[in-house]
Motif scaffolding. Sequence first.
Motif, PDB file in Angstrom:
ATOM      1  N   MET A 269       5.449  91.868 102.905  1.00 40.23           N
ATOM      2  CA  MET A 269       4.765  92.703 102.525  1.00 40.23           C
ATOM      3  C   MET A 269       3.942  92.597 101.228  1.00 40.23           C
ATOM      4  O   MET A 269       2.753  92.969 101.091  1.00 40.23           O
ATOM      5  CB  MET A 269       5.830  94.065 102.095  1.00 40.23           C
TER       6      MET A 269
ATOM      7  N   LEU B 272       2.293  92.573 106.794  1.00 37.19           N
ATOM      8  CA  LEU B 272       3.136  93.446 107.688  1.00 37.19           C
ATOM      9  C   LEU B 272       1.943  94.196 108.682  1.00 37.19           C
ATOM     10  O   LEU B 272       0.979  94.700 108.328  1.00 37.19           O
ATOM     11  CB  LEU B 272       3.735  94.590 106.708  1.00 37.19           C
TER      12      LEU B 272
ATOM     13  N   GLU C 148       5.231  97.932 111.461  1.00 33.28           N
ATOM     14  CA  GLU C 148       6.242  97.399 110.394  1.00 33.28           C
ATOM     15  C   GLU C 148       6.455  98.222 109.040  1.00 33.28           C
ATOM     16  O   GLU C 148       7.640  98.485 108.602  1.00 33.28           O
ATOM     17  CB  GLU C 148       6.019  96.085 110.121  1.00 33.28           C
ATOM     18  N   TYR C 149       5.225  98.462 108.605  1.00 38.04           N
ATOM     19  CA  TYR C 149       5.098  99.140 107.351  1.00 38.04           C
ATOM     20  C   TYR C 149       5.636 100.562 107.422  1.00 38.04           C
ATOM     21  O   TYR C 149       6.310 101.177 106.535  1.00 38.04           O
ATOM     22  CB  TYR C 149       3.507  99.110 106.829  1.00 38.04           C
TER      23      TYR C 149
END
Length: 176
Positions: A28, A33, A37-38
Amino acid sequence: MQNHQISLKDATSVKHKLAETMPFNVRMFRGQLSKTEYLHYLQQQLAIFETIENIGIPHENLKRVANVQHDINELMQEGHSPSDILNSTVEYQNHLKNKNYDEILPHIYLNYLALAYGGQMIKKNVPSTGKMYDFDNLRDAVATIRAVQKDEWADEVNVGFDFLIRIFKELDQTKI
């Protein structure tokens, strides 16, 4: 002989460093990411902040729920689908729900100062506008936490770090 209490920062530094170096967190920080995913990470953050803010926070400028929801909505409008809340996040929520206002303060210190400090460096690397990291009058918001901060919180802050480390591990292991 004087009794020297170890500072909160020093007493939590090992777990702080471990959390910072978790692979998900490193990705991150490096801007690696995916938006999905974030989004999954943001959902975990939202669950934690909703739980804390239902109990109470020392200053209105600390509120995060609307900002996190803004980032989630932004990614969902781009077509990214939300995922489930992780087991580790639910366990952290359950831990927090058993706290009163004074007992939740170490978790406010941990979660809100993380966004106020480290989050300011991460913000430019996240795949959204990063509204979660925006505080109205950051200095005053941080000062309200610092005003109540106690070295005696170390054990509970470390418990919070344990939960966050488990969340980062689970985020890394989740295929979305």
